[in-house]
Each structure stands twice: as structure tokens, then as C-alpha cells.
Design a protein around this motif. Structure first.
Motif, PDB file in Angstrom:
ATOM      1  N   GLU A   1      29.709  32.308 -26.091  1.00  0.00           N
ATOM      2  CA  GLU A   1      30.934  33.087 -25.954  1.00  0.00           C
ATOM      3  C   GLU A   1      31.033  33.780 -24.594  1.00  0.00           C
ATOM      4  OE1 GLU A   1      32.830  36.606 -28.544  1.00  0.00           O
ATOM      5  OE2 GLU A   1      32.018  34.935 -29.734  1.00  0.00           O
ATOM      6  N   LYS A   2      29.958  34.392 -24.173  1.00  0.00           N
ATOM      7  CA  LYS A   2      29.963  35.116 -22.892  1.00  0.00           C
ATOM      8  C   LYS A   2      29.997  34.133 -21.706  1.00  0.00           C
ATOM      9  CE  LYS A   2      27.602  38.753 -20.358  1.00  0.00           C
ATOM     10  NZ  LYS A   2      26.448  39.641 -20.285  1.00  0.00           N
ATOM     11  N   ALA A   3      29.249  33.043 -21.803  1.00  0.00           N
ATOM     12  CA  ALA A   3      29.169  32.080 -20.697  1.00  0.00           C
ATOM     13  C   ALA A   3      30.513  31.419 -20.420  1.00  0.00           C
ATOM     14  CB  ALA A   3      28.116  31.021 -21.004  1.00  0.00           C
ATOM     15  N   ILE A   4      31.255  31.076 -21.450  1.00  0.00           N
ATOM     16  CA  ILE A   4      32.552  30.410 -21.270  1.00  0.00           C
ATOM     17  C   ILE A   4      33.512  31.296 -20.490  1.00  0.00           C
ATOM     18  CG2 ILE A   4      34.613  30.067 -22.702  1.00  0.00           C
ATOM     19  CD1 ILE A   4      33.264  27.892 -24.101  1.00  0.00           C
ATOM     20  N   LYS A   5      33.355  32.604 -20.619  1.00  0.00           N
ATOM     21  CA  LYS A   5      34.221  33.534 -19.885  1.00  0.00           C
ATOM     22  C   LYS A   5      33.836  33.641 -18.413  1.00  0.00           C
ATOM     23  CE  LYS A   5      35.151  36.283 -23.982  1.00  0.00           C
ATOM     24  NZ  LYS A   5      34.845  37.525 -24.691  1.00  0.00           N
ATOM     25  N   ILE A   6      32.605  33.267 -18.078  1.00  0.00           N
ATOM     26  CA  ILE A   6      32.112  33.392 -16.706  1.00  0.00           C
ATOM     27  C   ILE A   6      32.467  32.178 -15.853  1.00  0.00           C
ATOM     28  CG2 ILE A   6      30.010  33.540 -15.286  1.00  0.00           C
ATOM     29  CD1 ILE A   6      28.742  35.176 -17.557  1.00  0.00           C
ATOM     30  N   VAL A   7      32.354  30.989 -16.425  1.00  0.00           N
ATOM     31  CA  VAL A   7      32.521  29.767 -15.630  1.00  0.00           C
ATOM     32  C   VAL A   7      33.980  29.322 -15.596  1.00  0.00           C
ATOM     33  CG1 VAL A   7      30.147  29.036 -16.070  1.00  0.00           C
ATOM     34  CG2 VAL A   7      31.973  28.219 -17.563  1.00  0.00           C
ATOM     35  N   PRO A   8      34.365  28.591 -14.539  1.00  0.00           N
ATOM     36  CA  PRO A   8      35.737  28.114 -14.434  1.00  0.00           C
ATOM     37  C   PRO A   8      36.074  27.111 -15.542  1.00  0.00           C
ATOM     38  CG  PRO A   8      34.513  27.725 -12.389  1.00  0.00           C
ATOM     39  CD  PRO A   8      33.544  28.222 -13.392  1.00  0.00           C
ATOM     40  N   PRO A   9      37.363  26.944 -15.826  1.00  0.00           N
ATOM     41  CA  PRO A   9      37.769  26.055 -16.922  1.00  0.00           C
ATOM     42  C   PRO A   9      37.455  24.577 -16.692  1.00  0.00           C
ATOM     43  CG  PRO A   9      39.700  26.995 -15.823  1.00  0.00           C
ATOM     44  CD  PRO A   9      38.491  27.654 -15.237  1.00  0.00           C
ATOM     45  N   TRP A  10      37.199  24.164 -15.452  1.00  0.00           N
ATOM     46  CA  TRP A  10      36.883  22.759 -15.204  1.00  0.00           C
ATOM     47  C   TRP A  10      35.410  22.440 -15.476  1.00  0.00           C
ATOM     48  CZ3 TRP A  10      33.337  21.781 -11.366  1.00  0.00           C
ATOM     49  CH2 TRP A  10      33.168  22.761 -10.375  1.00  0.00           C
ATOM     50  N   TRP A  11      34.571  23.439 -15.674  1.00  0.00           N
ATOM     51  CA  TRP A  11      33.167  23.214 -16.021  1.00  0.00           C
ATOM     52  C   TRP A  11      33.077  22.699 -17.451  1.00  0.00           C
ATOM     53  CZ3 TRP A  11      28.531  26.618 -14.431  1.00  0.00           C
ATOM     54  CH2 TRP A  11      28.537  26.845 -13.042  1.00  0.00           C
ATOM     55  N   GLY A  12      32.197  21.744 -17.670  1.00  0.00           N
ATOM     56  CA  GLY A  12      31.889  21.330 -19.026  1.00  0.00           C
ATOM     57  C   GLY A  12      30.895  22.302 -19.627  1.00  0.00           C
ATOM     58  N   VAL A  13      30.893  22.374 -20.956  1.00  0.00           N
ATOM     59  CA  VAL A  13      29.952  23.255 -21.650  1.00  0.00           C
ATOM     60  C   VAL A  13      29.358  22.479 -22.819  1.00  0.00           C
ATOM     61  CG1 VAL A  13      29.639  25.413 -22.920  1.00  0.00           C
ATOM     62  CG2 VAL A  13      31.259  25.322 -21.008  1.00  0.00           C
ATOM     63  N   LYS A  14      28.027  22.423 -22.849  1.00  0.00           N
ATOM     64  CA  LYS A  14      27.294  21.841 -23.968  1.00  0.00           C
ATOM     65  C   LYS A  14      26.471  22.946 -24.615  1.00  0.00           C
ATOM     66  CE  LYS A  14      26.673  17.054 -22.498  1.00  0.00           C
ATOM     67  NZ  LYS A  14      27.611  16.496 -23.452  1.00  0.00           N
ATOM     68  N   VAL A  15      26.485  22.952 -25.941  1.00  0.00           N
ATOM     69  CA  VAL A  15      25.706  23.938 -26.681  1.00  0.00           C
ATOM     70  C   VAL A  15      24.456  23.247 -27.208  1.00  0.00           C
ATOM     71  CG1 VAL A  15      25.698  25.542 -28.620  1.00  0.00           C
ATOM     72  CG2 VAL A  15      27.809  25.145 -27.331  1.00  0.00           C
ATOM     73  N   ALA A  16      23.317  23.848 -26.925  1.00  0.00           N
ATOM     74  CA  ALA A  16      22.036  23.321 -27.408  1.00  0.00           C
ATOM     75  C   ALA A  16      21.655  24.068 -28.680  1.00  0.00           C
ATOM     76  CB  ALA A  16      20.953  23.512 -26.355  1.00  0.00           C
ATOM     77  N   PHE A  17      21.229  23.315 -29.677  1.00  0.00           N
ATOM     78  CA  PHE A  17      20.815  23.934 -30.927  1.00  0.00           C
ATOM     79  C   PHE A  17      19.670  23.128 -31.538  1.00  0.00           C
ATOM     80  CE2 PHE A  17      24.089  20.896 -31.872  1.00  0.00           C
ATOM     81  CZ  PHE A  17      23.692  20.273 -33.046  1.00  0.00           C
ATOM     82  N   ALA A  18      18.905  23.801 -32.365  1.00  0.00           N
ATOM     83  CA  ALA A  18      17.767  23.155 -33.018  1.00  0.00           C
ATOM     84  C   ALA A  18      18.217  22.578 -34.361  1.00  0.00           C
ATOM     85  CB  ALA A  18      16.636  24.153 -33.237  1.00  0.00           C
ATOM     86  N   GLY A  19      17.823  21.333 -34.588  1.00  0.00           N
ATOM     87  CA  GLY A  19      18.123  20.682 -35.858  1.00  0.00           C
ATOM     88  C   GLY A  19      17.142  21.130 -36.931  1.00  0.00           C
ATOM     89  N   PRO A  20      17.267  20.562 -38.134  1.00  0.00           N
ATOM     90  CA  PRO A  20      16.399  20.979 -39.246  1.00  0.00           C
ATOM     91  C   PRO A  20      14.914  20.745 -38.979  1.00  0.00           C
ATOM     92  CG  PRO A  20      17.890  19.195 -39.920  1.00  0.00           C
ATOM     93  CD  PRO A  20      18.243  19.577 -38.533  1.00  0.00           C
ATOM     94  N   ARG A  21      14.599  19.768 -38.144  1.00  0.00           N
ATOM     95  CA  ARG A  21      13.184  19.498 -37.819  1.00  0.00           C
ATOM     96  C   ARG A  21      12.791  20.074 -36.460  1.00  0.00           C
ATOM     97  NH1 ARG A  21      12.914  13.179 -39.522  1.00  0.00           N
ATOM     98  NH2 ARG A  21      13.879  13.446 -41.554  1.00  0.00           N
ATOM     99  N   LYS A  22      13.594  20.999 -35.957  1.00  0.00           N
ATOM    100  CA  LYS A  22      13.351  21.706 -34.689  1.00  0.00           C
ATOM    101  C   LYS A  22      13.600  20.859 -33.438  1.00  0.00           C
ATOM    102  CE  LYS A  22      12.086  25.356 -36.915  1.00  0.00           C
ATOM    103  NZ  LYS A  22      13.143  26.255 -37.280  1.00  0.00           N
ATOM    104  N   ALA A  23      14.140  19.654 -33.600  1.00  0.00           N
ATOM    105  CA  ALA A  23      14.520  18.850 -32.436  1.00  0.00           C
ATOM    106  C   ALA A  23      15.762  19.469 -31.808  1.00  0.00           C
ATOM    107  CB  ALA A  23      14.798  17.407 -32.847  1.00  0.00           C
TER     108      ALA A  23
END
Length: 193
Positions: free
Chosen positions: A87-109
Motif C-alpha cells: 500500500e505504501k510503496a504504490i504511493k511512492i513510485v510512478p504509475p508506469w512502474w510495475g508492481v509485483k507482490v511476493a508472498f509465501a505459499g503454504p509450503r513456504k515457497a
């Protein structure tokens, strides 16, 4: 998730295809604007695409300053963030930047979800692009254009500005990308393809 974990997962999952392409360089820690900033991963092919990683353990304090440098040089940028920073990062970077969210799956991958696709940078600074080259590369290019006279021994900044003044922006960007891909003696550890 640590920064190193995100980097490894990016290489394995997101950038895997680029590692197999003969005309592509995938490089960790590319220095920009005379080393004042480093983009975490750069993919150099028909464009210069930077990936900046901000894991949940990082802060976003440096991101505004990094964004200023990246906006001058990179054709595309993708910010890879942990879920807590989204939420905070999207407000900092310009709208032409791509944004990927990293998250851990059920097996921690580590998995990635694209929040926003990257667009094309609308305002690249040719001087900042030329600043990716080293002095010997700048002199060699200026000499090939018949414009090195009186510039040998001048500062890297002076050489950079001279090259940026000589070439149209599209040609300059193509030449710089080609030189980066041809380089064999990178000063930092790189994943070269």
C-alpha cells in the motif's frame, strides 16, 4: 522473507526465460548514475528493465531517492514488494512502474502476484543513460563518431555529456544496451546469459 530469498525466487520464476536468451544480459546490482544507486536486478535486451526488491524486512526510506535515479535511466521498472509494503510503496513510485507482490505459499515457497504491469518510462534522461558506460567505452564511442578530439583525459561526466549530445536518444539507448551486453569484465558478480 529475506531480500536474498526474493532475489533467488525472481531469478528462478520470473526471469527464468531471460536467462536462456542469447541476446539478453541478466545482471545483479547494476550501478546507475555513477554508482549513486544500484538496481537489484537489471535485464538488458531490447530495453533496460530494472527490478527493485523491497522485502518485508526492508524499509521504504530509500525508495523515493532510488526512484528518482531509476526514472532517469531505466526503460521499465518493476518493484517487487512484500505484502506489508504494498500500500505504501504504490504511493511512492510512478504509475508506469510495475508492481509485483511476493508472498509465501503454504509450503513456504515464494510466489509472485502481479499487482500492476510495467509501462514504458515517459522521460528518460540521455545523460543518465550514457553514464552507464565506463570512460574507455565512452572514448571509444566518441572516437568512432569522430568526436574524441580534445576529450581524451576529460572527466567521465564530460565524456558522458558529449556522447549524449551527439547521438539521438533512441540510438544512444541502443548503443548503451549493446555495450552493456558486450562487457566481459563486470566489477560485480553477475548472472550473465
Amino acid at each position: 522473507m529475506r531480500d536474498a530469498d526474493l532475489r533467488a525466487a525472481l531469478h528462478q520464476k520470473v526471469l527464468r526465460d531471460h536467462h536462456g536468451q542469447a541476446d539478453t544480459l541478466v545482471l545483479d546490482e547494476l550501478g546507475l548514475w555513477y554508482g549513486t544507486a544500484r538496481v537489484d536486478i537489471a535485464v538488458v535486451n531490447g530495453r533496460l528493465h530494472g527490478y527493485e526488491i523491497k522485502s518485508d524486512r526492508d524499509t521504504l526510506e530509500r525508495l523515493p531517492a532510488q526512484a528518482q535515479v531509476y526514472n532517469n535511466v531505466l526503460d521499465r521498472v518493476t518493484l517487487v514488494v512484500g505484502e506489508t509494503h504494498l500500500e505504501k510503496a504504490i504511493k511512492i513510485v510512478p504509475p508506469w512502474w510495475g508492481v509485483k507482490v511476493a508472498f509465501a505459499g503454504p509450503r513456504k515457497a515464494i510466489h509472485f502476484r502481479e499487482e500492476r504491469a510495467p509501462g514504458t518510462n515517459p522521460a528518460i534522461d540521455p545523460v543518465a543513460v550514457a553514464a552507464l558506460l565506463w570512460c574507455d567505452e565512452l572514448i571509444e564511442l566518441l572516437a568512432s563518431l569522430g568526436a574524441a578530439r580534445g576529450l581524451r583525459g576529460k572527466s567521465r561526466d564530460r565524456l558522458t555529456r558529449a556522447l549524449a549530445d551527439l547521438l539521438p536518444q533512441d540510438e544512444l539507448r541502443a548503443v548503451v544496451r549493446m555495450r552493456l551486453k558486450e562487457r566481459s569484465n563486470w566489477r560485480v558478480a553477475s548472472a550473465r546469459t
